[in-house]
Design a protein around this motif. Sequence first.
Motif, PDB file in Angstrom:
ATOM      1  N   PRO A 194       0.819  -1.221   0.000  1.00 20.83           N
ATOM      2  CA  PRO A 194       0.000   0.000   0.000  1.00 20.83           C
ATOM      3  C   PRO A 194       0.854   1.274   0.000  1.00 20.83           C
ATOM      4  O   PRO A 194       0.705   2.139   0.849  1.00 20.83           O
ATOM      5  CB  PRO A 194      -0.809  -0.138   1.289  1.00 20.83           C
ATOM      6  CG  PRO A 194       0.085  -0.912   2.194  1.00 20.83           C
ATOM      7  CD  PRO A 194       0.848  -1.857   1.301  1.00 20.83           C
ATOM      8  N   LEU A 195       1.726   1.394  -0.968  1.00 20.48           N
ATOM      9  CA  LEU A 195       2.644   2.524  -1.030  1.00 20.48           C
ATOM     10  C   LEU A 195       2.093   3.658  -1.893  1.00 20.48           C
ATOM     11  O   LEU A 195       2.522   4.789  -1.766  1.00 20.48           O
ATOM     12  CB  LEU A 195       3.991   2.033  -1.586  1.00 20.48           C
ATOM     13  CG  LEU A 195       5.234   2.800  -1.245  1.00 20.48           C
ATOM     14  CD1 LEU A 195       5.402   2.959   0.248  1.00 20.48           C
ATOM     15  CD2 LEU A 195       6.453   2.099  -1.835  1.00 20.48           C
ATOM     16  N   HIS A 196       1.161   3.367  -2.783  1.00 17.91           N
ATOM     17  CA  HIS A 196       0.518   4.344  -3.671  1.00 17.91           C
ATOM     18  C   HIS A 196       1.520   5.124  -4.520  1.00 17.91           C
ATOM     19  O   HIS A 196       1.384   6.329  -4.705  1.00 17.91           O
ATOM     20  CB  HIS A 196      -0.395   5.297  -2.895  1.00 17.91           C
ATOM     21  CG  HIS A 196      -1.430   4.575  -2.089  1.00 17.91           C
ATOM     22  ND1 HIS A 196      -2.426   3.815  -2.661  1.00 17.91           N
ATOM     23  CD2 HIS A 196      -1.607   4.471  -0.745  1.00 17.91           C
ATOM     24  CE1 HIS A 196      -3.178   3.282  -1.717  1.00 17.91           C
ATOM     25  NE2 HIS A 196      -2.702   3.661  -0.551  1.00 17.91           N
ATOM     26  N   LEU A 197       2.542   4.420  -5.002  1.00 23.10           N
ATOM     27  CA  LEU A 197       3.513   5.000  -5.927  1.00 23.10           C
ATOM     28  C   LEU A 197       3.525   4.164  -7.197  1.00 23.10           C
ATOM     29  O   LEU A 197       3.660   2.943  -7.132  1.00 23.10           O
ATOM     30  CB  LEU A 197       4.926   4.998  -5.315  1.00 23.10           C
ATOM     31  CG  LEU A 197       5.175   5.946  -4.162  1.00 23.10           C
ATOM     32  CD1 LEU A 197       6.546   5.692  -3.556  1.00 23.10           C
ATOM     33  CD2 LEU A 197       5.057   7.389  -4.617  1.00 23.10           C
ATOM     34  N   LEU A 236      -8.069   4.838 -23.769  1.00 25.33           N
ATOM     35  CA  LEU A 236      -8.129   4.044 -22.550  1.00 25.33           C
ATOM     36  C   LEU A 236      -7.369   4.771 -21.436  1.00 25.33           C
ATOM     37  O   LEU A 236      -6.173   5.035 -21.563  1.00 25.33           O
ATOM     38  CB  LEU A 236      -7.501   2.660 -22.789  1.00 25.33           C
ATOM     39  CG  LEU A 236      -7.499   1.681 -21.631  1.00 25.33           C
ATOM     40  CD1 LEU A 236      -8.920   1.237 -21.312  1.00 25.33           C
ATOM     41  CD2 LEU A 236      -6.635   0.481 -21.971  1.00 25.33           C
ATOM     42  N   PRO A 237      -8.048   5.120 -20.331  1.00 23.34           N
ATOM     43  CA  PRO A 237      -7.367   5.862 -19.263  1.00 23.34           C
ATOM     44  C   PRO A 237      -6.598   4.918 -18.329  1.00 23.34           C
ATOM     45  O   PRO A 237      -7.005   3.785 -18.094  1.00 23.34           O
ATOM     46  CB  PRO A 237      -8.516   6.523 -18.504  1.00 23.34           C
ATOM     47  CG  PRO A 237      -9.664   5.592 -18.700  1.00 23.34           C
ATOM     48  CD  PRO A 237      -9.485   4.971 -20.072  1.00 23.34           C
ATOM     49  N   PHE A 238      -5.495   5.402 -17.822  1.00 19.76           N
ATOM     50  CA  PHE A 238      -4.707   4.670 -16.837  1.00 19.76           C
ATOM     51  C   PHE A 238      -4.637   5.515 -15.574  1.00 19.76           C
ATOM     52  O   PHE A 238      -4.269   6.692 -15.631  1.00 19.76           O
ATOM     53  CB  PHE A 238      -3.293   4.379 -17.358  1.00 19.76           C
ATOM     54  CG  PHE A 238      -3.277   3.379 -18.474  1.00 19.76           C
ATOM     55  CD1 PHE A 238      -3.326   2.020 -18.203  1.00 19.76           C
ATOM     56  CD2 PHE A 238      -3.218   3.794 -19.798  1.00 19.76           C
ATOM     57  CE1 PHE A 238      -3.319   1.090 -19.220  1.00 19.76           C
ATOM     58  CE2 PHE A 238      -3.216   2.874 -20.822  1.00 19.76           C
ATOM     59  CZ  PHE A 238      -3.268   1.522 -20.535  1.00 19.76           C
ATOM     60  N   HIS A 239      -4.974   4.885 -14.453  1.00 20.52           N
ATOM     61  CA  HIS A 239      -5.030   5.594 -13.174  1.00 20.52           C
ATOM     62  C   HIS A 239      -3.699   6.273 -12.849  1.00 20.52           C
ATOM     63  O   HIS A 239      -3.680   7.398 -12.348  1.00 20.52           O
ATOM     64  CB  HIS A 239      -5.435   4.638 -12.049  1.00 20.52           C
ATOM     65  CG  HIS A 239      -5.484   5.276 -10.703  1.00 20.52           C
ATOM     66  ND1 HIS A 239      -6.438   6.208 -10.361  1.00 20.52           N
ATOM     67  CD2 HIS A 239      -4.672   5.149  -9.632  1.00 20.52           C
ATOM     68  CE1 HIS A 239      -6.219   6.613  -9.127  1.00 20.52           C
ATOM     69  NE2 HIS A 239      -5.153   5.980  -8.661  1.00 20.52           N
ATOM     70  N   SER A 240      -2.591   5.596 -13.144  1.00 22.45           N
ATOM     71  CA  SER A 240      -1.279   6.148 -12.784  1.00 22.45           C
ATOM     72  C   SER A 240      -0.915   7.396 -13.576  1.00 22.45           C
ATOM     73  O   SER A 240      -0.030   8.148 -13.176  1.00 22.45           O
ATOM     74  CB  SER A 240      -0.189   5.095 -12.977  1.00 22.45           C
ATOM     75  OG  SER A 240      -0.086   4.723 -14.340  1.00 22.45           O
ATOM     76  N   LEU A 241      -1.623   7.649 -14.679  1.00 22.96           N
ATOM     77  CA  LEU A 241      -1.318   8.812 -15.520  1.00 22.96           C
ATOM     78  C   LEU A 241      -2.310   9.958 -15.349  1.00 22.96           C
ATOM     79  O   LEU A 241      -2.242  10.944 -16.074  1.00 22.96           O
ATOM     80  CB  LEU A 241      -1.276   8.405 -16.993  1.00 22.96           C
ATOM     81  CG  LEU A 241      -0.241   7.354 -17.386  1.00 22.96           C
ATOM     82  CD1 LEU A 241      -0.365   7.016 -18.857  1.00 22.96           C
ATOM     83  CD2 LEU A 241       1.160   7.817 -17.058  1.00 22.96           C
ATOM     84  N   MET A 242      -3.216   9.832 -14.392  1.00 24.46           N
ATOM     85  CA  MET A 242      -4.257  10.848 -14.214  1.00 24.46           C
ATOM     86  C   MET A 242      -3.697  12.229 -13.878  1.00 24.46           C
ATOM     87  O   MET A 242      -4.298  13.234 -14.207  1.00 24.46           O
ATOM     88  CB  MET A 242      -5.255  10.420 -13.131  1.00 24.46           C
ATOM     89  CG  MET A 242      -6.089   9.245 -13.520  1.00 24.46           C
ATOM     90  SD  MET A 242      -7.080   9.632 -14.983  1.00 24.46           S
ATOM     91  CE  MET A 242      -7.896   8.094 -15.235  1.00 24.46           C
ATOM     92  N   PRO A 278       5.023   9.373 -12.790  1.00 25.33           N
ATOM     93  CA  PRO A 278       5.115   7.926 -13.021  1.00 25.33           C
ATOM     94  C   PRO A 278       6.423   7.506 -13.716  1.00 25.33           C
ATOM     95  O   PRO A 278       6.982   6.471 -13.379  1.00 25.33           O
ATOM     96  CB  PRO A 278       3.907   7.615 -13.908  1.00 25.33           C
ATOM     97  CG  PRO A 278       2.953   8.716 -13.646  1.00 25.33           C
ATOM     98  CD  PRO A 278       3.778   9.923 -13.339  1.00 25.33           C
ATOM     99  N   VAL A 279       6.913   8.303 -14.660  1.00 21.12           N
ATOM    100  CA  VAL A 279       8.190   7.967 -15.305  1.00 21.12           C
ATOM    101  C   VAL A 279       9.304   7.990 -14.265  1.00 21.12           C
ATOM    102  O   VAL A 279      10.151   7.090 -14.221  1.00 21.12           O
ATOM    103  CB  VAL A 279       8.492   8.925 -16.482  1.00 21.12           C
ATOM    104  CG1 VAL A 279       9.938   8.788 -16.942  1.00 21.12           C
ATOM    105  CG2 VAL A 279       7.546   8.664 -17.637  1.00 21.12           C
ATOM    106  N   PHE A 280       9.305   9.011 -13.417  1.00 14.61           N
ATOM    107  CA  PHE A 280      10.334   9.132 -12.385  1.00 14.61           C
ATOM    108  C   PHE A 280      10.291   7.946 -11.422  1.00 14.61           C
ATOM    109  O   PHE A 280      11.328   7.345 -11.106  1.00 14.61           O
ATOM    110  CB  PHE A 280      10.174  10.450 -11.617  1.00 14.61           C
ATOM    111  CG  PHE A 280      11.097  10.577 -10.452  1.00 14.61           C
ATOM    112  CD1 PHE A 280      12.453  10.815 -10.637  1.00 14.61           C
ATOM    113  CD2 PHE A 280      10.612  10.452  -9.152  1.00 14.61           C
ATOM    114  CE1 PHE A 280      13.320  10.916  -9.551  1.00 14.61           C
ATOM    115  CE2 PHE A 280      11.464  10.557  -8.066  1.00 14.61           C
ATOM    116  CZ  PHE A 280      12.821  10.792  -8.269  1.00 14.61           C
ATOM    117  N   THR A 281       9.108   7.602 -10.921  1.00 16.96           N
ATOM    118  CA  THR A 281       9.023   6.507  -9.951  1.00 16.96           C
ATOM    119  C   THR A 281       9.319   5.155 -10.594  1.00 16.96           C
ATOM    120  O   THR A 281       9.968   4.308  -9.978  1.00 16.96           O
ATOM    121  CB  THR A 281       7.653   6.475  -9.242  1.00 16.96           C
ATOM    122  OG1 THR A 281       6.607   6.380 -10.216  1.00 16.96           O
ATOM    123  CG2 THR A 281       7.459   7.710  -8.375  1.00 16.96           C
TER     124      THR A 281
END
Length: 188
Positions: free
Chosen positions: A48-51, A151-157, A163-166
């Motif tokens: 559950p890190l949410h990254l 198509l949406p992706f949650h990580s790109l909202m 997201p690229v950095f993580t």
Amino acid sequence: MKNQPTQALQKSLSKVFPDNRVQLLAEILFLMISGIIGIVLHAKLKVPLHLPGKQGLLFMFIIIGMSQLSRFRFSTLLATSGSALLLLTGYGGFEDPFMPLHYLLLGLIMDLLMSPDSVKTKAPWYLGVAGGLAYAVIPFDRAIITLVTGLPFHSLMNGIIFPVFTHFLFGFFGSFLAGMAVKTLSEK
């Protein structure tokens, strides 16, 4: 010039499997099973890190560690092929239908960044950078898929930069640690 972990793996395989063809098949299966293990752990270990990209730490550790022990030029692609095959079955309940493509592309990019006999590409820092770049391809893939399909992706909202950095960060550390582990094992 072969590295010591590869020679150790080949010696172990030759004791168990005296036929060279069986050795090759065993090594291919070993690589593919490591990819399958990487995806199983990705699906089962919900941190559950949410990254975005957090699973890359363990996944890249397994994949890069196994590919560094292999004698095959495209060993990372073989390992991620195991991941992609399992994902094609629908295993894990992942929301991204393009995950097999992401992992195949990750393996291909990693292998293209690796020179077959270069000492530099065996250095843990280089493995870290190459692994970070290869793993960071996932948010780029998703951004392109979003542009083409909608198509949406949650990580790109909230954009693509974070997201690229993580993804790069987790991919870097997983690959770097795998390189350090292989290097430590080869020195013993």
